[in-house]
Design an enzyme around this catalytic site. Sequence first.
Site, PDB file in Angstrom:
ATOM      1  CG  HIS A   1      -0.410   0.113   2.500  1.00 57.49           C
ATOM      2  ND1 HIS A   1       0.062  -0.966   3.188  1.00 57.49           N
ATOM      3  CD2 HIS A   1      -0.191   1.187   3.279  1.00 57.49           C
ATOM      4  CE1 HIS A   1       0.551  -0.557   4.341  1.00 57.49           C
ATOM      5  NE2 HIS A   1       0.406   0.731   4.426  1.00 57.49           N
TER       6      HIS A   1
ATOM      7  CE  LYS B   1       1.410   5.428   3.042  1.00 59.96           C
ATOM      8  NZ  LYS B   1       0.122   5.730   3.652  1.00 59.96           N
TER       9      LYS B   1
ATOM     10  CG  ASP C   1       5.998  -5.130   9.772  1.00 60.16           C
ATOM     11  OD1 ASP C   1       5.106  -5.712   9.128  1.00 60.16           O
ATOM     12  OD2 ASP C   1       5.766  -4.191  10.561  1.00 60.16           O
TER      13      ASP C   1
ATOM     14  CG  HIS D   1       6.012  -0.954   3.324  1.00 58.94           C
ATOM     15  ND1 HIS D   1       5.049  -1.412   2.461  1.00 58.94           N
ATOM     16  CD2 HIS D   1       5.585  -1.283   4.562  1.00 58.94           C
ATOM     17  CE1 HIS D   1       4.078  -1.985   3.154  1.00 58.94           C
ATOM     18  NE2 HIS D   1       4.388  -1.920   4.426  1.00 58.94           N
TER      19      HIS D   1
ATOM     20  CE  LYS E   1       0.981   7.903  10.498  1.00 59.41           C
ATOM     21  NZ  LYS E   1       0.441   6.592  10.342  1.00 59.41           N
TER      22      LYS E   1
END
Length: 503
Positions: free
Chosen positions: A176, A180, A233, A238, A333
Amino acid sequence: MTAGPATLVIFGASGDLAHRKLIPALYSLYVKQRLPQDLTIVGFAIDDFDDEGIRRSYREWIEAHGGGVDEQRWREFAGRIRYLRSGFEEDAGYGELKSILDQAGPGGCLCYLAVPPRFIVEVIRRLGESGITREDGGWRRVVVEKPFGHDLESARRLNRDIHAVLREDQIYRIDHYVAKETVQNLLVLRFANTIFEPLWNRNYVDHVQITLAEEVGVEHRGAFYDRVGVIRDIFQNHLMQLMAVVAMEPPAALEADALHNEKVKLLAAVRVMEPGEVERYALRGRYRGFREEPGVAPDSETATFAALKLYIDNWRWDGVPFYLRSGKKLARKVTEILVQFKRPPHLVFPGAGGFRARSNLLALCLQPDEGVHLRFEAKVPDTVAEMRPVDMEFRYAESFGESAIPDAYERLLLDAVAGDRSLFVRNDGIEIGWRLMDPVIEGFRLDAERRPCPVYEPGTWGPAEADELLGRDRRRWLYGCGERAGEACDTASHEAAAGQDQL
Ligand SMILES: NC(=O)c1ccc[n+]([C@@H]2O[C@H](COP(=O)([O-])OP(=O)(O)OC[C@H]3O[C@@H](n4cnc5c(N)ncnc54)[C@H](OP(=O)(O)O)[C@@H]3O)[C@@H](O)[C@H]2O)c1
């Protein structure tokens, strides 16, 4: 796309992904009138729901998480959802699904596998055996979620097992991050403007930093995360995909295979680390308190933070380090790509004294403050030649409005229904990610036999050793999107000897 009705089957319809991402994305698309007119959604799972029950469950979830629904719109949208109660291993469920598709008549079917990874092959095999994947009545596609294997060997096996039933062009592997808006904008930035591309190479770029930082810890996924760790992960998928988009050559066309070819070609040029070299080019960390999280082994050596230095052995990037870092429980974040340009070779301004010019910095902020910032030097007024860095800023929210950026799942669902695989990952893209990351995982395992994992405090930027990874090259981590230009301090000299800088 074949004309006729389309059916979206969500395997694992009662789960977290369906509630949190898929249904909110589908509802949003419905409200924007972007869903195909005749799309039916079939939820397939073992939980004891009926049509009304699953619709209520989705609505309650959306409302409980701050996303209100319009009564009329929701009723229309919910009317398209039905529930098929079945275990993934029960033939009867697939038989029933086949009859639903047959009754709908010729048309497409997208099967979204929001299922625990151990069921991926099982579900696809049964879809094949029941005749659902046969394309005699319309197209058939399957969306597969991450994790895609846990190492190169298992990913190859998984690809082989899936290919026993489906052609590659029927498989939509999700990453995903690639979907973006800001990542897609990176392609536009690079290939729809003339000013960046001439500088996008080893002649002008000093180094690149990619940060994917999470503020949260493992939350309720302690047992899962303890098995997986940060490299599997985040890095294998990514970060490898982001690096490929930043560094790849222009594709011949904005078309799935052309894009995938360039990404895979780029990743194939990334220098593979030997496990014995990991200490020099990578480091791991664990946040304080991770071992006490529910589901995590008290003596766990799983890394919740990692930083890597990678080189791309091709003409464009020879000798330019790419520093990648990601971790949980970090200060903020943020996902950002920072392209640090080289310093001017010579400063001509009189009176600049000992002042050393800072390099230009292009900051591509993927989240949370999506935008692009270019940092450059400006003269401070009323001084002889004092300089200060300033930012030229583009913010999505300011230019296109607060609600301009849809969730990545909206794009992915629309593209999968439309048959556009550009934003999905091809089998060789997955495998090459593992080829690069398997030695790092092995290197971390060997490192864990020799010394304890560095521990970092929650709310920081990871273990102090992460600074040393760049410090050795006389560089430092930059904070492009959160740090205003005026607050930025000078980057260290980039005169590291070429020999020191090489893998
Ligand atoms: N959640 C996320 O944000 C997220 C993000 C990225 C990737 N993913 C991936 O997406 C997939 C699904 O994740 P998730 O978080 O939604 O998992 P989840 O909450 O555990 O949901 C799994 C779904 O499968 C159903 N299920 C389990 N065993 C079954 C069986 N034998 N027969 C029929 N139904 C069965 C579950 O029903 P029960 O409720 O009865 O168990 C539930 O509906 C995983 O591969 C995950 O790695 C998830």
